[in-house]
Motif scaffolding. Structure first.
Motif, PDB file in Angstrom:
ATOM      1  N   MET A   1     -10.063 -17.528  27.626  1.00 50.10           N
ATOM      2  CA  MET A   1      -9.119 -17.023  26.634  1.00 50.10           C
ATOM      3  C   MET A   1      -9.889 -16.506  25.421  1.00 50.10           C
ATOM      4  SD  MET A   1      -6.005 -19.103  24.727  1.00 50.10           S
ATOM      5  CE  MET A   1      -5.347 -19.707  26.275  1.00 50.10           C
ATOM      6  N   ASP A   2      -9.558 -15.280  24.992  1.00 51.31           N
ATOM      7  CA  ASP A   2     -10.165 -14.759  23.780  1.00 51.31           C
ATOM      8  C   ASP A   2      -9.139 -13.916  23.042  1.00 51.31           C
ATOM      9  OD1 ASP A   2     -10.016 -12.533  25.364  1.00 51.31           O
ATOM     10  OD2 ASP A   2     -12.161 -12.172  25.448  1.00 51.31           O
ATOM     11  N   ALA A   3      -9.529 -13.399  21.880  1.00 53.17           N
ATOM     12  CA  ALA A   3      -8.604 -12.636  21.057  1.00 53.17           C
ATOM     13  C   ALA A   3      -8.956 -11.158  21.127  1.00 53.17           C
ATOM     14  CB  ALA A   3      -8.657 -13.124  19.612  1.00 53.17           C
ATOM     15  N   ARG A   4      -7.963 -10.335  21.397  1.00 55.63           N
ATOM     16  CA  ARG A   4      -8.120  -8.886  21.359  1.00 55.63           C
ATOM     17  C   ARG A   4      -7.867  -8.418  19.928  1.00 55.63           C
ATOM     18  NH1 ARG A   4      -4.132  -4.650  24.588  1.00 55.63           N
ATOM     19  NH2 ARG A   4      -4.713  -2.782  23.389  1.00 55.63           N
ATOM     20  N   ILE A   5      -8.720  -7.550  19.422  1.00 52.22           N
ATOM     21  CA  ILE A   5      -8.624  -7.083  18.041  1.00 52.22           C
ATOM     22  C   ILE A   5      -8.267  -5.596  18.040  1.00 52.22           C
ATOM     23  CG2 ILE A   5      -9.819  -6.783  15.850  1.00 52.22           C
ATOM     24  CD1 ILE A   5     -11.681  -9.060  16.676  1.00 52.22           C
ATOM     25  N   ASP A   6      -7.210  -5.228  17.308  1.00 49.91           N
ATOM     26  CA  ASP A   6      -6.797  -3.831  17.185  1.00 49.91           C
ATOM     27  C   ASP A   6      -6.311  -3.576  15.767  1.00 49.91           C
ATOM     28  OD1 ASP A   6      -6.656  -2.615  20.133  1.00 49.91           O
ATOM     29  OD2 ASP A   6      -5.851  -4.663  20.222  1.00 49.91           O
ATOM     30  N   GLU A   7      -6.653  -2.422  15.217  1.00 49.66           N
ATOM     31  CA  GLU A   7      -6.139  -2.019  13.909  1.00 49.66           C
ATOM     32  C   GLU A   7      -4.807  -1.310  14.139  1.00 49.66           C
ATOM     33  OE1 GLU A   7      -7.798  -0.061   9.740  1.00 49.66           O
ATOM     34  OE2 GLU A   7      -8.753   0.479  11.643  1.00 49.66           O
TER      35      GLU A   7
ATOM     36  N   GLY B   1      -6.134  -0.877   7.619  1.00 44.28           N
ATOM     37  CA  GLY B   1      -6.572  -2.134   7.037  1.00 44.28           C
ATOM     38  C   GLY B   1      -5.825  -3.349   7.511  1.00 44.28           C
ATOM     39  N   ILE B   2      -4.990  -3.216   8.559  1.00 46.64           N
ATOM     40  CA  ILE B   2      -4.253  -4.356   9.105  1.00 46.64           C
ATOM     41  C   ILE B   2      -4.634  -4.512  10.575  1.00 46.64           C
ATOM     42  CG2 ILE B   2      -1.997  -5.379   9.572  1.00 46.64           C
ATOM     43  CD1 ILE B   2      -0.884  -3.847   7.234  1.00 46.64           C
ATOM     44  N   PHE B   3      -5.211  -5.660  10.901  1.00 45.83           N
ATOM     45  CA  PHE B   3      -5.746  -5.898  12.235  1.00 45.83           C
ATOM     46  C   PHE B   3      -4.911  -6.956  12.958  1.00 45.83           C
ATOM     47  CE2 PHE B   3      -9.168  -3.942   9.989  1.00 45.83           C
ATOM     48  CZ  PHE B   3      -9.835  -3.193  10.950  1.00 45.83           C
ATOM     49  N   ARG B   4      -4.577  -6.655  14.196  1.00 41.62           N
ATOM     50  CA  ARG B   4      -3.833  -7.562  15.071  1.00 41.62           C
ATOM     51  C   ARG B   4      -4.825  -8.315  15.949  1.00 41.62           C
ATOM     52  NH1 ARG B   4      -1.934  -6.623  20.562  1.00 41.62           N
ATOM     53  NH2 ARG B   4       0.087  -7.576  21.014  1.00 41.62           N
ATOM     54  N   LEU B   5      -4.784  -9.641  15.871  1.00 41.50           N
ATOM     55  CA  LEU B   5      -5.634 -10.518  16.672  1.00 41.50           C
ATOM     56  C   LEU B   5      -4.713 -11.182  17.693  1.00 41.50           C
ATOM     57  CD1 LEU B   5      -7.489 -12.202  13.666  1.00 41.50           C
ATOM     58  CD2 LEU B   5      -7.985  -9.996  14.733  1.00 41.50           C
ATOM     59  N   SER B   6      -4.810 -10.757  18.939  1.00 42.24           N
ATOM     60  CA  SER B   6      -3.822 -11.130  19.946  1.00 42.24           C
ATOM     61  C   SER B   6      -4.437 -12.014  21.020  1.00 42.24           C
ATOM     62  CB  SER B   6      -3.233  -9.871  20.588  1.00 42.24           C
ATOM     63  OG  SER B   6      -2.259 -10.204  21.551  1.00 42.24           O
ATOM     64  N   VAL B   7      -3.755 -13.115  21.309  1.00 37.42           N
ATOM     65  CA  VAL B   7      -4.174 -14.042  22.367  1.00 37.42           C
ATOM     66  C   VAL B   7      -3.048 -14.109  23.395  1.00 37.42           C
ATOM     67  CG1 VAL B   7      -4.899 -16.384  22.941  1.00 37.42           C
ATOM     68  CG2 VAL B   7      -5.548 -15.381  20.730  1.00 37.42           C
ATOM     69  N   ARG B   8      -3.368 -13.772  24.642  1.00 38.11           N
ATOM     70  CA  ARG B   8      -2.391 -13.829  25.729  1.00 38.11           C
ATOM     71  C   ARG B   8      -2.483 -15.175  26.429  1.00 38.11           C
ATOM     72  NH1 ARG B   8       0.115 -10.257  29.893  1.00 38.11           N
ATOM     73  NH2 ARG B   8       0.232 -11.506  31.804  1.00 38.11           N
ATOM     74  N   VAL B   9      -1.312 -15.769  26.711  1.00 37.79           N
ATOM     75  CA  VAL B   9      -1.248 -17.041  27.444  1.00 37.79           C
ATOM     76  C   VAL B   9      -0.432 -16.791  28.705  1.00 37.79           C
ATOM     77  CG1 VAL B   9      -0.535 -19.449  27.375  1.00 37.79           C
ATOM     78  CG2 VAL B   9      -1.450 -18.369  25.314  1.00 37.79           C
TER      79      VAL B   9
ATOM     80  N   GLY C   1     -14.131 -13.523  12.196  1.00 40.66           N
ATOM     81  CA  GLY C   1     -15.533 -13.356  11.830  1.00 40.66           C
ATOM     82  C   GLY C   1     -16.123 -12.031  12.259  1.00 40.66           C
ATOM     83  N   ARG C   2     -15.499 -11.357  13.209  1.00 40.65           N
ATOM     84  CA  ARG C   2     -15.958 -10.025  13.582  1.00 40.65           C
ATOM     85  C   ARG C   2     -15.540  -8.969  12.568  1.00 40.65           C
ATOM     86  NH1 ARG C   2     -13.834  -9.391  19.631  1.00 40.65           N
ATOM     87  NH2 ARG C   2     -13.473 -11.614  19.908  1.00 40.65           N
ATOM     88  N   LEU C   3     -14.601  -9.336  11.696  1.00 44.77           N
ATOM     89  CA  LEU C   3     -14.081  -8.387  10.709  1.00 44.77           C
ATOM     90  C   LEU C   3     -14.533  -8.718   9.289  1.00 44.77           C
ATOM     91  CD1 LEU C   3     -10.466  -8.239  12.180  1.00 44.77           C
ATOM     92  CD2 LEU C   3     -12.199  -6.449  12.357  1.00 44.77           C
ATOM     93  N   ILE C   4     -14.467  -9.992   8.931  1.00 48.03           N
ATOM     94  CA  ILE C   4     -14.914 -10.455   7.608  1.00 48.03           C
ATOM     95  C   ILE C   4     -15.494 -11.849   7.766  1.00 48.03           C
ATOM     96  CG2 ILE C   4     -13.173  -9.123   6.308  1.00 48.03           C
ATOM     97  CD1 ILE C   4     -11.660 -11.836   5.938  1.00 48.03           C
ATOM     98  N   PRO C   5     -16.333 -12.302   6.847  1.00 46.12           N
ATOM     99  CA  PRO C   5     -16.711 -13.718   6.866  1.00 46.12           C
ATOM    100  C   PRO C   5     -15.456 -14.568   6.653  1.00 46.12           C
ATOM    101  CG  PRO C   5     -18.177 -12.456   5.428  1.00 46.12           C
ATOM    102  CD  PRO C   5     -17.033 -11.547   5.777  1.00 46.12           C
ATOM    103  N   PRO C   6     -15.173 -15.526   7.524  1.00 40.59           N
ATOM    104  CA  PRO C   6     -13.937 -16.309   7.394  1.00 40.59           C
ATOM    105  C   PRO C   6     -13.775 -16.970   6.027  1.00 40.59           C
ATOM    106  CG  PRO C   6     -14.909 -16.681   9.549  1.00 40.59           C
ATOM    107  CD  PRO C   6     -15.908 -15.872   8.761  1.00 40.59           C
ATOM    108  N   GLU C   7     -14.883 -17.323   5.397  1.00 43.69           N
ATOM    109  CA  GLU C   7     -14.772 -17.986   4.102  1.00 43.69           C
ATOM    110  C   GLU C   7     -14.242 -17.060   3.001  1.00 43.69           C
ATOM    111  OE1 GLU C   7     -19.176 -16.845   4.722  1.00 43.69           O
ATOM    112  OE2 GLU C   7     -17.518 -17.707   5.923  1.00 43.69           O
ATOM    113  N   ARG C   8     -14.153 -15.751   3.280  1.00 39.41           N
ATOM    114  CA  ARG C   8     -13.616 -14.800   2.299  1.00 39.41           C
ATOM    115  C   ARG C   8     -12.098 -14.819   2.233  1.00 39.41           C
ATOM    116  NH1 ARG C   8     -14.233  -9.034   2.754  1.00 39.41           N
ATOM    117  NH2 ARG C   8     -13.002  -9.161   0.845  1.00 39.41           N
ATOM    118  N   LEU C   9     -11.453 -15.434   3.203  1.00 37.66           N
ATOM    119  CA  LEU C   9      -9.992 -15.458   3.178  1.00 37.66           C
ATOM    120  C   LEU C   9      -9.480 -16.018   1.850  1.00 37.66           C
ATOM    121  CD1 LEU C   9      -8.671 -16.746   6.626  1.00 37.66           C
ATOM    122  CD2 LEU C   9      -8.304 -14.499   5.591  1.00 37.66           C
TER     123      LEU C   9
END
Length: 245
Positions: free
Chosen positions: A1-7, A11-19, A59-67
Motif C-alpha cells: 500500500m502506498d500513496a498516489r500523489i497528484d496536483e 498548489g493543492i495535492f491529492r494524496l490517495s490511498v486505495r484499500v 515528505g516528497r512535497l515538503i518537509p513534514p515538519e513545515r506543516l
C-alpha cells in the motif's frame, strides 16, 4: 500500500490511498489534501495506521515538519486518526476546526490546543492562499461537520460529500453525482435531515471550480450543478423518509 500523489489544482495535492478490502471488487480510496503556501495545511490526517505512508508522501512535497495547519471535515478516524502523530512531527502545527468539533472532541483529544474557527473565518496560508471555513452541521454526517474553501483556486475541500466507490483518475470531468447516489444507497452514511438540501445549495452558491473528494476522484467542471443535483437527491430522500414516518 502506498500513496498516489497528484496536483488537482494549483498548489493543492491529492494524496490517495486505495484499500481493496473495502467494498470489493471496486475498492475504496482515502484521499488527503496538502495545500501549499508559506504555512502549509493538511486536510485529512488519515487513519493512524496510514500515517507512515502519508508522512512519506508529504515528505516528497515538503518537509513534514513545515506543516502549520491540520484540518478535516469532522471527528472520525479516517479524517483525523493520525492527528497527534502529525502534531508530534510538526512542532508549529495547530489543528483548526469549527466550534462544535473543538468543544466536543478536539479540546480533549488533540495533544495541543486547537484553533477554533468561526463560520466564514479564513486561514491565510500566505502566497495568496486563503482557506475559508464553512460550517455544515450533520452534512453529510457529524454535528461538527464543516468544509474548507480555497479561494485562490476555487477548490472546495468536500470531506465526505460525494463519497463513491472505486479508484479511477485523480481528477475527472465525468459524473460524480450518480456514483455518490449509489454509495449512499449502499452505505446509508448520511444523517438525513430537512436542512441538507439548503446547506448543500449554499455551497453551490460559492461556485467552486474544483471539488476535492475524500473518497473518489476530484472533480472539475460545473461544480455548482453537481452540488445542486446532490442537494436534490438528499431532498428526495428526506421527503420519502418523512412520508413513511
Amino acid at each position: 500500500m502506498d500513496a498516489r500523489i497528484d496536483e488537482i489544482a494549483d498548489g493543492i495535492f491529492r494524496l490517495s490511498v486505495r484499500v481493496d478490502a473495502i467494498a470489493p471488487p471496486a475498492g475504496f480510496t482515502f484521499n488527503h489534501f496538502l495545500v501549499l503556501g508559506d504555512n502549509p495545511l493538511l486536510f485529512h490526517t488519515g487513519l493512524r495506521g496510514m500515517f507512515p505512508i502519508l508522512r512519506e508522501a508529504v515528505g516528497r512535497l515538503i518537509p513534514p515538519e513545515r506543516l502549520r495547519w491540520i484540518s478535516f471535515g469532522h471527528y472520525e478516524a479516517d479524517e483525523c486518526g493520525a492527528m497527534n502523530e502529525w502534531l508530534a512531527v510538526a512542532p508549529r502545527a495547530e489543528v483548526a476546526h469549527g466550534q462544535t468539533g473543538c468543544m466536543v472532541s478536539l479540546n480533549d483529544m488533540a495533544d495541543r490546543a486547537p484553533r477554533i474557527l468561526q463560520d466564514g473565518e479564513v486561514i491565510d496560508l500566505g502566497k495568496g492562499r486563503r482557506l475559508r471555513y464553512i460550517d455544515t452541521p450533520h452534512i453529510p454526517h457529524g454535528w461538527d461537520a464543516g468544509v474548507l474553501y480555497e479561494e485562490a483556486s476555487g477548490t472546495l475541500l468536500c470531506g465526505d460529500l460525494f463519497t463513491q466507490l472505486g479508484d479511477g483518475p485523480a481528477l475527472t470531468r465525468s459524473d460524480i453525482v450518480g456514483p455518490a447516489i449509489a454509495a449512499e444507497d449502499l452505505f446509508r452514511f448520511s444523517s438525513l435531515n430537512p436542512g441538507m438540501g439548503r446547506t448543500i445549495r449554499g455551497l453551490a452558491g460559492i461556485a467552486p471550480r474544483t471539488l476535492a473528494l475524500m473518497h473518489g476522484p476530484s472533480f472539475e467542471g460545473d461544480c455548482a450543478a453537481a452540488l445542486q443535483a446532490l442537494a436534490n437527491d438528499y431532498d428526495a430522500r428526506v421527503s420519502s423518509m418523512l412520508a413513511a414516518a
